[in-house]
Design a protein around this motif. Structure first.
Motif: not given
Length: 446
Positions: A186-209
Motif C-alpha cells: 500500500v503506497l500512501m502518496d502525498l506531496d512532500p510539502i504537504e507531508a512537512a506541514r503534517r509533521r508534529k514531531t522533531p525531524a529525524d535525519r532523513l526528514e531533514l533532507e
C-alpha cells in the motif's frame, strides 16, 4: 528505480505462488537461490524464491507524514476483528538489533556521518535480521504480517533519493531477505510539502533532507508502482482517514487468506444456503395442485412399471436360455445312450455262438414266424423220432413237446443272409433267441 515482484492481481495471497510482472532490459542474474524472476530496477534480472508460507505479507510505503502508520494500525484492527493473527512491525526497528540500528541511522546528529552506501548497508542488515526473526516465522504459521516500510523504501530512498545504483540496492536487499517480497504493498502518496506541514514531531535525519530529495523519493515510489501495478495499491493520502481506510479494505478484499473464523463462517453460510434451498423445494412440492401431484405419481408409476417389465423380460430370457441348455443336455445324453445300446447289441451278436446238439435236453422254445424275406427253402434237420408238424406256423408250435436230447427243430431254417447286414443280424437273432418279429413291411419293430 525499476520494479520488484509481488502477488498477481486476483491471486490468493499466501498460497505460495505470488509472482508479478517484470519490466526492463538486460540479462544479469544473481547466483543466489532459485525462484520467481523479477527485473532489477532499470537493468538486469534477479531470481527470487517462491512463496512457501501460508500467511499474507503486507507492506506500507510512502514519504514521512503521509499517514501510513495510521492506516496500518486501522487495517490491523480490522483484520483482527475478522479472526486473523496480525503481526505489526517496522523497518528499521522490528528486532532488538533493528532498534539499535534505527537509533543510529535516523539520529539527526549523524546527518554528515553516515555515507549513502553505509546507509544502504545498515538498512540491509536490519532487514536481514527482521526477515529472519520476525517476518518469515509469522508468515509460516499463517499470520498476516504488516510492516511499516520494506525493500521499496531502500529502492526509493537510497536508490532514487541518494542516487545509488538501483541494481546494487536491489541485489543487496535480495541477498538480505532471501528474495522475500510482499504480497501487497500500500503506497500512501502525498506531496512532500504537504507531508512537512503534517509533521508534529522533531525531524529525524532523513526528514531533514531537502524538498528535492523527498521529491525524488516520491517519484521513485510512483515509478515502482507503475512498473508493478498488480502488487501496489496507490492511495491518495490527501483524502479523509476513514475514506482511505475503506478504500484499502476494499482493495484488499480477496487478497488476504481466510482466517479460521472466516472459514468456519463460510462453511456455516453454505450449509444455511443448502438448508434454505431444501425448504424451498419442499414448499414448492406442497404447493402443487392435485392434478400435478397425480401426474407426478402417474409418471413415477410408469417408470416403476417400465422397470418391472424390463426385469421380467430379462428373467424370461434367462429362463429360456436355461431350458435350451437343459434340452441340449438331454438330447446329448439320449444320443450317447443310443450309441451305447447299439454298440452293446453288436457286441452280443458278435460273441454269440450256436449251442451244440449234444447239450442237455431242454424245453423247445416257441417257434417264431419264419421271416418273409428268406427266399431259400428250409434246411431239413437230421431224422428224429418225433416228426414236426407239416405246417411251420406259430400256432402249431405254441406248446412244443419235450425232447430227451437237443435237436434242431425242422422249422428252424438256415437263413439266407441278405445283402443288408442289419437284416442278416435281425434274422439271425430271430432264429437263435426265438424273438417274435414281423416283417418290416408289416410296420412293427422288433
Amino acid at each position: 528505480p525499476g520494479p520488484t515482484t509481488g502477488a498477481a492481481p486476483g491471486s490468493t495471497p499466501g498460497a505460495g505462488t505470488g509472482t508479478g510482472t517484470q519490466a526492463g532490459t538486460g540479462a544479469v542474474t544473481s547466483a543466489s537461490s532459485t525462484g520467481n524472476v523479477a527485473l532489477l530496477p532499470g537493468s538486469g534480472a534477479i531470481e527470487r524464491t517462491a512463496h512457501t508460507y501460508t500467511g499474507t505479507f503486507l507492506s506500507f510505503e510512502g514519504g514521512d507524514g503521509s499517514g501510513k502508520s495510521t492506516q496500518l494500525n486501522l487495517l490491523a484492527d480490522w483484520l483482527r476483528g475478522r479472526g486473523h493473527e496480525v503481526v505489526v512491525t517496522r523497518e528499521p526497528g522490528g528486532t532488538p538489533l533493528g532498534t539499535k540500528l534505527r537509533a543510529i541511522v535516523l539520529d539527526a546528529h549523524n546527518a554528515d556521518v553516515i555515507s549513502p552506501r553505509a546507509e544502504a548497508l545498515i538498512y540491509a542488515a536490519d532487514r536481514a535480521d527482521h526477515v529472519e526473526r520476525v517476518i518469515r516465522p509469522a508468515l509460516e504459521r499463517g499470520a498476516v504480517v504488516i510492516t511499516d516500510r520494506y525493500v521499496d523504501s531502500s529502492l526509493a530512498y537510497q536508490g532514487a533519493g541518494r542516487a545509488l545504483s538501483a541494481r546494487e540496492v536491489e541485489l543487496l536487499s535480495h541477498w538480505a531477505t532471501q528474495g522475500l517480497m510482499p504480497d501487497v504493498t500500500v503506497l500512501m502518496d502525498l506531496d512532500p510539502i504537504e507531508a512537512a506541514r503534517r509533521r508534529k514531531t522533531p525531524a529525524d535525519r532523513l526528514e531533514l533532507e531537502s524538498v528535492e530529495f523527498h521529491r525524488r523519493v516520491r517519484n521513485g515510489y510512483l515509478e515502482l508502482a507503475a512498473a508493478e501495478p498488480e502488487r501496489f495499491i496507490v492511495i491518495d493520502a490527501r483524502e479523509p482517514v476513514e475514506q482511505i481506510a475503506g478504500r484499502i479494505r476494499a482493495r484488499l478484499e480477496g487478497r488476504i487468506h481466510l482466517s479460521r473464523q472466516q472459514r468456519t463462517e463460510e462453511a456455516e453460510r453454505r450449509e444455511e444456503e443448502r438448508r434454505k434451498a431444501a425448504e424451498q423445494r419442499a414448499v414448492q412440492m406442497a404447493e402443487l395442485s392435485d392434478a400435478e401431484r397425480r401426474r407426478a405419481e402417474a409418471e413415477a408409476e410408469q417408470r416403476d412399471q417400465a422397470q418391472r417389465e424390463q426385469e421380467a423380460r430379462e428373467a424370461a430370457r434367462q429362463e429360456h436360455r436355461r431350458r435350451l441348455e437343459e434340452d441340449a443336455a438331454r438330447a446329448e445324453r439320449a444320443a450317447r445312450e443310443r450309441a451305447q445300446n447299439n454298440a452293446d447289441l453288436a457286441t452280443r451278436l458278435g460273441q454269440t455262438e450256436r449251442p451244440s446238439i449234444t447239450s442237455e435236453p431242454t424245453a423247445t422254445p416257441p417257434r417264431a414266424t419264419t421271416p418273409t424275406h428268406t427266399t431259400a427253402p428250409p434246411v431239413q434237420p437230421p431224422a428224429s423220432p418225433v416228426q414236426p408238424p407239416a405246417s411251420p406256423n406259430a400256432e402249431d408250435i405254441a406248446t412244443p413237446s419235450t425232447r430227451g436230447e437237443w435237436e434242431v427243430p425242422d422249422y428252424v431254417a438256415e437263413p439266407e443272409l441278405d445283402e443288408e447286414p442289419e437284416q442278416d443280424a435281425m434274422a439271425l437273432a430271430d432264429e437263435l433267441f426265438g424273438v417274435r418279429q414281423q416283417t418290416r413291411h408289416g410296420g412293427e419293430d422288433a
